[in-house]
Design a protein around this motif. Structure first.
Motif, PDB file in Angstrom:
ATOM      1  N   THR A 156      29.164   1.387  40.255  1.00 57.79           N
ATOM      2  CA  THR A 156      28.932   1.653  38.676  1.00 57.79           C
ATOM      3  C   THR A 156      29.998   1.133  38.021  1.00 57.79           C
ATOM      4  O   THR A 156      30.199   1.781  36.866  1.00 57.79           O
ATOM      5  CB  THR A 156      28.912   3.325  38.941  1.00 57.79           C
ATOM      6  N   PHE A 206      26.361  24.799  35.549  1.00 58.98           N
ATOM      7  CA  PHE A 206      25.927  23.249  35.666  1.00 58.98           C
ATOM      8  C   PHE A 206      25.480  22.696  34.034  1.00 58.98           C
ATOM      9  O   PHE A 206      25.103  23.487  33.558  1.00 58.98           O
ATOM     10  CB  PHE A 206      24.889  23.038  36.659  1.00 58.98           C
ATOM     11  N   ARG A 256      22.310  12.134  28.201  1.00 60.14           N
ATOM     12  CA  ARG A 256      21.131  11.696  29.121  1.00 60.14           C
ATOM     13  C   ARG A 256      19.793  12.106  28.467  1.00 60.14           C
ATOM     14  O   ARG A 256      19.689  13.041  27.773  1.00 60.14           O
ATOM     15  CB  ARG A 256      21.257  12.563  30.406  1.00 60.14           C
ATOM     16  N   ASP A 257      18.921  11.310  28.409  1.00 60.24           N
ATOM     17  CA  ASP A 257      17.597  11.517  27.990  1.00 60.24           C
ATOM     18  C   ASP A 257      16.557  12.423  28.624  1.00 60.24           C
ATOM     19  O   ASP A 257      17.082  12.685  29.642  1.00 60.24           O
ATOM     20  CB  ASP A 257      16.904  10.241  27.543  1.00 60.24           C
ATOM     21  N   GLN A 298      29.057  20.221  37.830  1.00 54.91           N
ATOM     22  CA  GLN A 298      29.389  21.471  38.091  1.00 54.91           C
ATOM     23  C   GLN A 298      30.901  21.382  37.322  1.00 54.91           C
ATOM     24  O   GLN A 298      31.866  20.670  37.558  1.00 54.91           O
ATOM     25  CB  GLN A 298      29.743  22.013  39.604  1.00 54.91           C
ATOM     26  N   LEU A 310      32.774  12.732  41.273  1.00 54.75           N
ATOM     27  CA  LEU A 310      32.072  12.637  40.173  1.00 54.75           C
ATOM     28  C   LEU A 310      32.592  12.663  39.118  1.00 54.75           C
ATOM     29  O   LEU A 310      31.967  12.047  38.068  1.00 54.75           O
ATOM     30  CB  LEU A 310      31.054  13.913  40.613  1.00 54.75           C
ATOM     31  N   VAL A 342      30.493  -1.302  35.424  1.00 54.41           N
ATOM     32  CA  VAL A 342      29.647  -1.915  34.393  1.00 54.41           C
ATOM     33  C   VAL A 342      30.375  -2.835  33.351  1.00 54.41           C
ATOM     34  O   VAL A 342      31.425  -2.544  33.049  1.00 54.41           O
ATOM     35  CB  VAL A 342      28.863  -0.912  33.477  1.00 54.41           C
ATOM     36  N   PRO A 358      27.693  12.309  31.906  1.00 55.40           N
ATOM     37  CA  PRO A 358      27.306  12.948  33.296  1.00 55.40           C
ATOM     38  C   PRO A 358      27.277  14.261  33.221  1.00 55.40           C
ATOM     39  O   PRO A 358      28.086  15.188  32.226  1.00 55.40           O
ATOM     40  CB  PRO A 358      28.599  12.463  34.016  1.00 55.40           C
ATOM     41  N   SER A 359      26.490  14.769  34.076  1.00 57.87           N
ATOM     42  CA  SER A 359      26.074  16.130  34.153  1.00 57.87           C
ATOM     43  C   SER A 359      26.874  16.746  35.378  1.00 57.87           C
ATOM     44  O   SER A 359      27.102  15.668  36.173  1.00 57.87           O
ATOM     45  CB  SER A 359      24.704  16.762  34.307  1.00 57.87           C
ATOM     46  N   SER A 365      32.889   8.836  39.035  1.00 54.62           N
ATOM     47  CA  SER A 365      31.973   7.627  39.562  1.00 54.62           C
ATOM     48  C   SER A 365      30.839   7.336  38.970  1.00 54.62           C
ATOM     49  O   SER A 365      29.982   6.567  39.178  1.00 54.62           O
ATOM     50  CB  SER A 365      31.389   8.374  40.927  1.00 54.62           C
ATOM     51  N   PHE A 366      30.633   8.066  37.557  1.00 59.27           N
ATOM     52  CA  PHE A 366      29.379   7.791  36.669  1.00 59.27           C
ATOM     53  C   PHE A 366      29.635   6.354  36.059  1.00 59.27           C
ATOM     54  O   PHE A 366      28.464   5.889  35.872  1.00 59.27           O
ATOM     55  CB  PHE A 366      29.263   8.884  35.930  1.00 59.27           C
ATOM     56  N   THR A 392      28.116  -1.876  27.865  1.00 60.47           N
ATOM     57  CA  THR A 392      27.097  -0.989  28.634  1.00 60.47           C
ATOM     58  C   THR A 392      27.311   0.566  28.142  1.00 60.47           C
ATOM     59  O   THR A 392      28.250   1.092  27.910  1.00 60.47           O
ATOM     60  CB  THR A 392      27.324  -0.940  29.897  1.00 60.47           C
ATOM     61  N   VAL A 441      26.177   7.209  29.931  1.00 64.37           N
ATOM     62  CA  VAL A 441      25.580   8.259  29.787  1.00 64.37           C
ATOM     63  C   VAL A 441      26.469   9.348  30.124  1.00 64.37           C
ATOM     64  O   VAL A 441      27.192   9.470  31.075  1.00 64.37           O
ATOM     65  CB  VAL A 441      24.250   8.195  30.865  1.00 64.37           C
TER      66      VAL A 441
END
Lengths: 406, 406
Positions: free
Chosen positions: A159, A184, A405-406, A173, A245, A161, A170-171, A248-249, A165, A168
């Motif tokens: 990931t 969440f 995020r769409d 917890q 996480l 980039v 991230p979603s 890591s997005f 770029t 997005v």
């Protein structure tokens, strides 16, 4: 103005010549070529090499920098010397001019295939700020190991980039201390980390550590790096095995890799060491291991911080020596981040976590207050370093916009 | 005995057909081919496909499994069906028999190019043992997040090695609580972790989480994995960013990747969940996500543990959903480890840390006591799973010998 006539003092003049990968205007993005930046143009280096009958076409006429990275220090220096000639010697200029593309017309790509990605934590100011924010009652804001080894961990190379770029949001917890159970949703504490990334060219053998003094043999160059961080996700997940996480997005890198050879005039001694170092990290007898890079961080065009890289406690050479001292091997394309660059003053902090003191003191931007990033925010990092003859060496910018995020 | 006549009950019969990459006897190790194991033979799958005029030669006549991994679930199932025919139908057998090599004659290689490597921590017994050993005074041996998310972190993909590769004892910093400063030297607490590794085939798009129910679309198969760990290096380095050099020197995987299609009869429900799960992790309405794999760990041929994989609290499908819920993308060749597999009894613990309770109770082996590994020790993990018609499905072994740095 003819493309070779770079304005005097341009930080991307012939003294710089960073490498990237681009698609020419109108081409498919699968059509990728190694490019060398000169002012506001990109030289198609492979096409130029072929036109000049250069033996370096074999490493330059490629869709990625990896073959050049793998070729090693001698080739890196020779190619750089050749390129300098192509863009400065009139007879060569005439041959390669057709292979110059306006920067504004091309599409830039991730310049190399990332092998392993490691992120360090090498700014003492950053580590102390984080310690004070998260462990306000601790006797020392640094953990006991901090002055003995460059703390690092592996990140997600898939990931990484290129600058430009969209990121997005991230979603994940998160759980506030007062929450009974985790909830969440999209991160509400999305942050940046201003870093410098180092790109490994020459691999090493499994079981064979790389010594401090071999840094320049293995590392090709550096780039700017934004280690996007979701602080709420990170806070809930990271004990006991570290960030996952929350990081890591996405990790953004500049499209241009500045060769170490362009930065000889920027080398500086790191800060005085306050603790004796074990021999494999002791750089007291080595060439200066720091780099004087002046970073600037802007949100929506408004500069919010100017972190100085010269103050980093651990150098990139020490990080490389540490990363391999257990016998771990290097691969062409390994990337390692310096860790967030923060200086001693408020205006030099490399993350919103520090700039807003965990959201307590929001930044006042022209378009409103910011504790953390909002959707639509564009974060841009730029940097320069002292070069030869009073010139500046520009690093490629790293920029990215936050999108929902769409 | 003709090579097709696998003894009745052989765990590598035509019901199994795991994939690997081999070099035939006498060939250069650069000469690599996809092989399918049948009993104690390896079928050169690409050569067989060509001889039979199979369209799958395009994914099988390759030096690595990556093209097959990238081809996706439908191709995986079709290729498996085709292979089953080649080794069972007499007319096909006759054609492919020349492409069978005795297993003992070939050299096995790392079967795929590892993209990102992630390691989880999914056994409750393991996590509780570690908690009790390192935080004996804590009210709960699990951290507060443990039952809410599958804890994981990124490891070094460049040092994933195939079974049979010697493991050089890593050196590094360690510091006992009584030491004034860290010391440097070869690890004196070298350990193993018995794990199962999952291999991603189908990639996913950045920004798009993979749902629990899409596990079989993305994951091709599994292997055995030994997450070698230097406990002394790890203990000193891991706060606050997690394990780094204590793990990055080597991770061994079996030479054979068992396709999930061979393990349908091994699927079992995971343990009852004690905490409500957020929707993206709630597998109560899904197919059973556990796998009944019976692992055996031997040191120098002496079995020291038999960890049961069926008791893992978090399933591989939950780990995949969690790993991508922030939008992180998957690449072909991503590998993720389950975390150390430990069962509830002493004889089912998957690490020496637990088996010897941090060295307090050394194992009694025929050749002496073991708190941690000694130079020359050979660690071998094997496993099997229930298959169709009462047969066993064998997993490839993962073995490695500890050698001193020369």
């Amino acid at each position: 103005m003819p493309p070779f006539d770079v304005p005097e003092g341009d930080p991307f003049g012939p003294h710089n010549l960073p490498y990237g990968v681009f698609s020419p205007a109108g081409s498919d993005s699968a059509e990728r070529r190694v490019g060398v930046r000169l002012g506001d143009h990109v030289l198609d280096a492979g096409a130029a090499a072929r036109a000049l009958g250069s033996p370096y076409a074999s490493v330059l006429a490629r869709p990625t920098l990896n073959p050049l990275l793998a070729a090693g220090r001698t080739v890196w220096s020779d190619v750089r010397r050749a390129l300098t000639g192509w863009v400065t010697v009139p007879a060569h200029r005439q041959v390669v001019e057709p292979f110059l593309h306006p920067l504004s017309s091309v599409t830039m790509h991730l310049p190399f295939e990332v092998a392993d990605y490691v992120d360090f934590y090498a700014s003492e100011n950053h580590a102390r700020n984080v310690g004070q924010i998260f462990r306000p009652d601790a006797a020392d804001s640094l953990t006991p190991n901090w002055k003995h080894l460059p703390i690092g961990y592996h990140g997600r190379s898939g990931t990484v980039v290129v600058s430009g770029t969209d990121v997005v949001r991230p979603s994940g917890q998160r759980k506030a201390p007062t929450d009974e159970a985790p909830v969440f949703g999209p991160s509400v504490r999305l942050d940046i980390e201003a870093e410098v990334g180092f790109v490994v060219g020459t691999p090493s053998e499994l079981g064979r550590p790389v010594a401090l003094g071999d840094f320049q043999e293995h590392v090709f160059g550096l780039c700017l790096l934004n280690d996007w961080s979701a602080r709420d996700i990170q806070a809930w997940e990271y004990v006991p095995l570290g960030p996952f996480l929350g990081k890591s997005f996405a990790t953004s890198v500049s499209a241009w890799i500045t060769p170490l050879d362009a930065l000889d005039d920027a080398r500086v001694a790191p800060p005085a060491r306050t603790h004796a170092l074990l021999p494999y990290l002791d750089d007291s007898g080595e060439e200066p291991g720091g780099y004087d890079l002046r970073i600037s961080v802007a949100i929506n065009g408004h500069v919010v911080s100017e972190p100085p890289f010269s103050g980093m406690y651990w150098t990139a050479a020490q990080q490389l020596a540490h990363m391999t001292v257990n016998g771990a091997s290097l691969r062409t394309g390994d990337l390692y981040g310096s860790g967030t660059v923060s200086g001693p003053t408020e205006r030099e902090r490399g993350s919103l976590l520090e700039l807003t003191w965990n959201g307590r003191d929001p930044l006042e931007l022209p378009d409103g207050k910011r504790a953390f990033l909002e959707d639509g925010d564009v974060v841009t990092m730029t940097a320069w370093a002292p070069g030869p003859n009073g010139l500046r060496v520009g690093l490629g910018e790293v920029t990215g916009r936050v999108v929902p995020r769409d």
